[in-house]
Write a protein that holds these residues in place. Structure first.
Motif, PDB file in Angstrom:
ATOM      1  N   TYR A 123      18.448   2.337  23.419  1.00 47.56           N
ATOM      2  CA  TYR A 123      17.408   1.311  23.323  1.00 47.56           C
ATOM      3  C   TYR A 123      16.362   1.801  22.319  1.00 47.56           C
ATOM      4  O   TYR A 123      16.321   2.973  21.986  1.00 47.56           O
ATOM      5  N   LEU A 142      17.865  -2.966  31.271  1.00 47.31           N
ATOM      6  CA  LEU A 142      16.739  -2.166  30.795  1.00 47.31           C
ATOM      7  C   LEU A 142      15.467  -2.863  31.246  1.00 47.31           C
ATOM      8  O   LEU A 142      15.092  -3.917  30.733  1.00 47.31           O
ATOM      9  N   ALA A 183      23.711  -1.729  32.185  1.00 51.66           N
ATOM     10  CA  ALA A 183      22.403  -1.575  32.815  1.00 51.66           C
ATOM     11  C   ALA A 183      21.435  -2.665  32.387  1.00 51.66           C
ATOM     12  O   ALA A 183      21.513  -3.201  31.289  1.00 51.66           O
ATOM     13  N   GLU A 197      16.740   1.802  34.293  1.00 51.21           N
ATOM     14  CA  GLU A 197      18.005   1.202  33.881  1.00 51.21           C
ATOM     15  C   GLU A 197      18.962   1.036  35.057  1.00 51.21           C
ATOM     16  O   GLU A 197      20.049   1.599  35.092  1.00 51.21           O
TER      17      GLU A 197
END
Length: 144
Positions: A48, A128, A126, A96
């Motif tokens: 990310y 975020l 996941a 996450e």
């Protein structure tokens, strides 16, 4: 298993301080486990757009009696406020959880996080979750 848990916590306690293990007590009884870590220095940062001093949160809540009563949301809100109060250079707290864990994602949302993106991690897809500081020096007010 206890030996696996002990090795995991020992590695954090003897590490470089990037990850801090914490035990949550409720009425003097252990009921949650938390890891607060520098997300920008963690392998997560490859998945990310990390910013300097992003702080990550991992958590495990106790048995069934401690879940489903709003404790997770209240604890997430309180821990996030503490992180932002004690880490002035941290502008965001991230987590996450597995995208399929709807109760966890909902608890993060109720604690002031928003779903920033879905990301593929080595062991899961996941959600975020991100909670931003509302001002440069103060955490977001607690919601009731």
């Amino acid at each position: 298993p206890p030996a696996t848990t002990a090795a995991h916590v020992h590695a954090q306690l003897s590490g470089d301080g990037r990850s801090v293990p914490c035990l949550g007590l409720l009425d003097g009884r252990p009921m949650s486990y938390w890891e607060l870590y520098r997300a920008d220095l963690d392998p997560l940062a490859r998945h990310y757009p990390a910013r300097p001093h992003d702080t990550g949160v991992h958590l495990l809540l106790g048995g069934a009696a401690d879940r489903g009563r709003g404790l997770g949301t209240a604890l997430l809100r309180a821990v996030t406020c503490l992180i932002l109060a004690h880490r002035p250079r941290c502008a965001r707290v991230v987590a996450e959880p597995d995208i399929r864990n709807a109760p966890s994602v909902a608890a993060f949302r109720r604690a002031g996080f928003h779903l920033d993106a879905e990301i593929d991690l080595p062991d899961k897809r996941a959600a975020l979750m991100v909670r931003r500081r509302t001002t440069p020096t103060e955490p977001a007010p607690a919601r009731r």
